[in-house]
Design an enzyme around this catalytic site. Structure first.
Site, mmCIF file in Angstrom:
data_model
loop_
_atom_site.group_PDB
_atom_site.id
_atom_site.type_symbol
_atom_site.label_atom_id
_atom_site.label_comp_id
_atom_site.label_asym_id
_atom_site.label_seq_id
_atom_site.Cartn_x
_atom_site.Cartn_y
_atom_site.Cartn_z
ATOM 1 N N SER A 87 0.812 -1.212 0.000
ATOM 2 C CA SER A 87 0.000 0.000 0.000
ATOM 3 C C SER A 87 0.849 1.267 0.000
ATOM 4 O O SER A 87 1.856 1.363 0.697
ATOM 5 C CB SER A 87 -0.896 -0.018 1.234
ATOM 6 O OG SER A 87 -1.675 1.148 1.278
ATOM 7 N N ASN A 131 -5.655 -1.171 7.409
ATOM 8 C CA ASN A 131 -4.386 -0.617 7.883
ATOM 9 C C ASN A 131 -4.604 -0.010 9.268
ATOM 10 O O ASN A 131 -5.256 1.011 9.408
ATOM 11 C CB ASN A 131 -3.926 0.440 6.863
ATOM 12 C CG ASN A 131 -2.699 1.200 7.310
ATOM 13 O OD1 ASN A 131 -2.066 0.858 8.303
ATOM 14 N ND2 ASN A 131 -2.352 2.238 6.574
ATOM 15 N N CYS A 148 -0.556 3.114 10.386
ATOM 16 C CA CYS A 148 0.198 4.184 9.735
ATOM 17 C C CYS A 148 0.762 5.130 10.789
ATOM 18 O O CYS A 148 0.009 5.727 11.554
ATOM 19 C CB CYS A 148 -0.666 4.973 8.765
ATOM 20 S SG CYS A 148 0.272 6.301 7.986
ATOM 21 N N LYS A 184 -3.189 -5.117 8.505
ATOM 22 C CA LYS A 184 -1.783 -4.707 8.441
ATOM 23 C C LYS A 184 -1.315 -4.203 9.802
ATOM 24 O O LYS A 184 -1.867 -3.263 10.365
ATOM 25 C CB LYS A 184 -1.589 -3.610 7.395
ATOM 26 C CG LYS A 184 -0.127 -3.247 7.180
ATOM 27 C CD LYS A 184 0.069 -2.503 5.884
ATOM 28 C CE LYS A 184 1.524 -2.178 5.631
ATOM 29 N NZ LYS A 184 1.716 -1.506 4.342
ATOM 30 N N THR A 223 5.625 0.669 8.271
ATOM 31 C CA THR A 223 6.931 1.294 8.524
ATOM 32 C C THR A 223 7.211 1.419 10.021
ATOM 33 O O THR A 223 6.305 1.376 10.844
ATOM 34 C CB THR A 223 6.953 2.707 7.905
ATOM 35 O OG1 THR A 223 5.811 3.418 8.369
ATOM 36 C CG2 THR A 223 6.928 2.646 6.395
ATOM 37 N N GLY A 236 12.555 0.442 3.604
ATOM 38 C CA GLY A 236 13.766 0.175 2.839
ATOM 39 C C GLY A 236 14.665 -0.867 3.485
ATOM 40 O O GLY A 236 14.382 -1.341 4.595
ATOM 41 N N GLY A 264 8.806 -5.292 3.901
ATOM 42 C CA GLY A 264 9.740 -4.432 4.623
ATOM 43 C C GLY A 264 11.161 -4.666 4.144
ATOM 44 O O GLY A 264 11.763 -5.696 4.450
ATOM 45 N N GLY A 265 11.678 -3.755 3.356
ATOM 46 C CA GLY A 265 13.087 -3.761 3.013
ATOM 47 C C GLY A 265 13.542 -4.757 1.975
ATOM 48 O O GLY A 265 14.743 -4.938 1.782
HETATM 49 C C1 LIG Z 1 5.812 6.688 0.394
HETATM 50 C C2 LIG Z 1 5.163 5.575 1.159
HETATM 51 C C3 LIG Z 1 3.789 5.600 1.386
HETATM 52 C C4 LIG Z 1 3.182 4.570 2.108
HETATM 53 N N1 LIG Z 1 1.822 4.607 2.287
HETATM 54 C C5 LIG Z 1 1.217 3.580 2.947
HETATM 55 C C6 LIG Z 1 -0.198 3.544 3.081
HETATM 56 O O1 LIG Z 1 -0.920 4.415 2.604
HETATM 57 N N2 LIG Z 1 -0.748 2.486 3.754
HETATM 58 C C7 LIG Z 1 0.009 1.469 4.273
HETATM 59 O O2 LIG Z 1 -0.544 0.537 4.839
HETATM 60 N N3 LIG Z 1 1.354 1.475 4.139
HETATM 61 C C8 LIG Z 1 1.969 2.501 3.494
HETATM 62 N N4 LIG Z 1 3.335 2.487 3.342
HETATM 63 C C9 LIG Z 1 4.125 1.372 3.915
HETATM 64 C C10 LIG Z 1 4.422 0.313 2.868
HETATM 65 O O3 LIG Z 1 3.234 -0.276 2.396
HETATM 66 C C11 LIG Z 1 5.342 -0.782 3.452
HETATM 67 O O4 LIG Z 1 4.670 -1.409 4.518
HETATM 68 C C12 LIG Z 1 6.662 -0.222 3.963
HETATM 69 O O5 LIG Z 1 7.137 0.767 3.077
HETATM 70 C C13 LIG Z 1 7.732 -1.298 4.147
HETATM 71 O O6 LIG Z 1 8.064 -1.919 2.933
HETATM 72 P P1 LIG Z 1 9.331 -1.513 2.017
HETATM 73 O O7 LIG Z 1 10.518 -1.445 2.918
HETATM 74 O O8 LIG Z 1 9.410 -2.565 0.964
HETATM 75 O O9 LIG Z 1 9.005 -0.149 1.440
HETATM 76 C C14 LIG Z 1 3.967 3.507 2.625
HETATM 77 C C15 LIG Z 1 5.338 3.486 2.387
HETATM 78 C C16 LIG Z 1 5.951 4.494 1.665
HETATM 79 C C17 LIG Z 1 7.427 4.432 1.434
#
Ligand SMILES: Cc1cc2nc3c(=O)[nH]c(=O)nc-3n(C[C@H](O)[C@H](O)[C@H](O)COP(=O)(O)O)c2cc1C
Ligand SMILES: Cc1cc2nc3c(=O)[nH]c(=O)nc-3n(C[C@H](O)[C@H](O)[C@H](O)COP(=O)(O)OP(=O)(O)OC[C@H]3O[C@@H](n4cnc5c(N)ncnc54)[C@H](O)[C@@H]3O)c2cc1C
Ligand code: FES
Lengths: 303, 242
Positions: A19, A122, A125, A163, A191, A215, A242-243
């Site tokens: 998301s 979710n 957040c 989530k 995050t 990341g 996550g990452g």
């Molecule tokens: C710019 C951005 C916006 C995000 N917006 C949402 C969101 O609206 N809802 C949600 O559940 N997670 C949101 N996330 C979290 C991501 O879905 C994910 O859980 C998190 O980035 C960890 O994964 P990654 O390390 O692969 O990015 C967002 C992450 C980023 C970077």
């Protein structure tokens, strides 16, 4: 070889876009999505949200911080304008939404009436204020109540995925609380909270100070949370995220117990990373002569 | 969405200012005002950096940059870059016969490309560039070509800045004003064109996560509008209402 079954659906690959990573769905056409088995929409809220003031993203040596603040069009406009656009995608779509209290749930009836196969709730957040204290997903009993209320409002054929926040001491307690309230699967995780200071300005970077960290830097900590949940809860699918940024981080997440693996902010580093991971994981499976399902949870040995 | 591998073929560094010229196979058309999300093949520079195209001729791309922090330093030190893009709305010259170009400091990057294009199309323009000191001129001056320089320390051109220039300029005869500079300068130019009923285009900046509409990070408020710079900009048009 990458085909996998998830909540009764056949997905062409076990990889998903989590998301919030692709907020403007009209840009999906420009991305190579051949690797992607499932697309999760930006979290929608009852009312439209403009998002947070000030700087919203900040680079880190091995990841990033964001303080977007759930900028979204609100559930009504989402059902009217965004859902029809998503219908033309040749990909499974999972709608993410957020509620802050039980009173908000009736406002989502229009969405729930769409006959969706699943939704993602979710509760985690870090970029919006949920109340006086912390995130809903940091409070097992509050999470339980909210998930139960959402479950009742949903069509019985719609699966409810929840989530979770990784920012809790005992994530398995929250996992059990939401499963007993009717969650069919868990997304682990959102995050982590983080803070940045712009030393040249001598100020915190973000207006709200706290932002969400994602990341490669969070990968091992997310594996830890997946491990905690998987060690307690055996039979509920986990969407790990996550990452993940390369083949081995994706495989590690699956071996630690994730049924599906999300690729999020790494797509900002390189939009081609998804197809590279899918290709390399497929080669790995071929060489090892095993399937994705056999890889999921492999790190636990025979249990 | 495409990414191009860019090889450094020429460069110059003056203090914290850097000009690089890159060969990028496959690039065909670039519009002044567009930018690339510039990345390196190393995971420790996780987010790419938005950089304007400062010139494009014979398949060679110019980047002008001020080394600000970790990212711009690594970009200036690397002989190969990954260019993702080009992204964004550029300057739109339709209907413009006489164009006034205003650049402040590093704002020269997109404006120089615009001047290059205007020159090629034989259009009439006047370029005014405000700089802090002579380093900007040493780093980029010969590439910018014909322009009026205003320097804060008086070391190159006239002493002064773009704001001072505007106080003396009536604005008559220009049917388009294109500006790129620090936010204070942009606001001053905005007030100036509004008061005169002129048409203006501004190249804006924002911190970016993706550059292509994914993250919702590049949000700014400008001229009473709320914008996502990577999609609604970076160049936005404002019409004066006098
Ligand atoms: C710019 C951005 C916006 C995000 N917006 C949402 C969101 O609206 N809802 C949600 O559940 N997670 C949101 N996330 C979290 C991501 O879905 C994910 O859980 C998190 O980035 C960890 O994964 P990654 O390390 O692969 O990015 C967002 C992450 C980023 C970077
Ligand atoms: C459309 C656009 C075009 C640009 N064109 C140029 C150009 O041609 N030449 C040039 O020198 N600079 C340009 N910039 C600014 C340039 O992107 C930043 O100076 C650069 O990102 C700073 O990165 P850093 O790691 O060196 O600095 P740091 O301050 O260490 O960066 C920390 C974080 O803040 C972000 N950041 C810091 N300053 C800015 C800024 N002004 N704009 C956007 N993000 C910022 C970085 O990307 C990074 O995520 C442009 C910005 C935009 C939005
Ligand atoms: S930079 Fe990500 S939406 Fe504009």
């Amino acid at each position: 070889m990458l085909e996998t079954e998830f909540l009764g659906r056949r997905l062409p690959t076990p990889f998903f876009i989590p998301s919030g990573i692709v907020g403007d769905v009209s840009r999906l056409q420009e991305l190579d999505l051949s690797w992607c088995g499932l697309f999760v929409t930006k979290t929608i809220t009852l009312h439209p949200r403009g998002g947070n003031e000030g700087i919203r993203v900040w680079d880190l040596p091995c990841g990033m911080l964001n303080s977007i603040g759930l900028a979204n069009e609100g559930v009504e406009a989402f059902v009217r304008e965004t859902l029809p656009k998503l219908a033309s995608l040749e990909m499974e779509v999972l709608v993410s939404f957020s509620v802050y209290s039980e009173e908000e749930i009736p406002g989502f009836e229009g969405l729930f009436a769409q006959g969706l196969w699943a939704v993602e709730l979710n509760l985690s957040c870090p970029n919006v204020q949920h109340g006086a204290r912390g995130l809903i997903a940091q409070d097992p009993s509050l999470s339980h109540r909210l998930v139960r209320a959402v479950r009742r409002a949903l069509h019985k054929d719609t699966a409810l995925i929840v989530k979770l926040s990784p920012d809790v001491p005992f994530i398995e307690d929250v996992a059990e609380a939401v499963i007993s309230a009717g969650a069919s699967a868990l997304t682990i995780a959102n995050t982590f909270p983080g803070v940045a200071v712009d030393v040249n300005r001598g100020r915190f970077v973000f207006e709200r100070v706290v932002a969400g960290m994602s990341g490669p830097a969070i990968h091992p900590i997310v594996l830890h949370r997946i491990w905690r949940v998987r060690s307690r809860v055996l039979d509920v699918p986990i969407l790990g995220v996550g990452g993940v940024w390369n083949r081995d981080s994706a495989l590690a997440m699956a071996m630690a117990g994730a049924d599906l693996v999300g690729i999020g902010s790494a797509l900002y580093h390189d939009p081609a990373v998804g197809s590279r991971i899918a290709r390399e994981v497929e080669e790995f499976l071929q060489r090892q002569e095993c399937t994705w399902t056999e890889v999921v949870g492999k790190a636990y040995g025979d249990i | 969405m495409r990414s191009f591998k860019a090889e450094l073929v020429d460069s110059r560094r003056v203090g914290d200012l850097f000009w690089g010229r890159y060969r990028a196979e496959g690039l065909e058309y670039l519009q002044p005002g567009q930018f690339f999300q510039v990345g390196l093949e190393r995971i420790d520079m996780f987010l790419r950096r938005p950089l304007s195209v400062a010139g494009f001729e014979d398949g060679l791309v110019d980047l002008f940059l001020r080394i600000k922090g970790r990212g711009t330093r690594a970009i200036a030190e690397s002989s190969t870059l990954s260019l993702l893009g080009p992204f964004g709305e550029g300057f739109s010259l339709s209907g413009a016969r006489r164009v006034l170009l205003l650049a402040g400091g590093m704002g020269i990057a997109p404006v120089r490309f615009l001047a290059q294009r205007l020159r090629r199309e034989n259009r009439e323009y006047r370029l005014v560039w405000g700089i802090r000191d002579g380093r900007y001129w040493q780093a980029f001056g010969d590439l910018v070509g014909d322009c009026e320089v205003l320097s804060e320390d008086g070391s190159v051109g006239r002493r002064g800045d773009v704001m001072g220039f505007l106080e003396e300029e009536s604005g008559e005869g220009w049917d388009l004003v294109c500006a790129c500079g620090p936010s204070g300068m942009n606001e001053a130019v905005l007030g100036w064109i509004k008061a005169r009923g002129l048409r203006g285009q501004f190249s804006l900046e924002a911190h970016m996560g993706c550059g292509w509409g994914g993250c919702r990070g590049c949000w700014v408020r400008f001229a009473g509008r709320e914008l996502y710079v990577c999609e609604d900009g970076p160049v936005v048009e404002v019409r004066g209402d006098a």
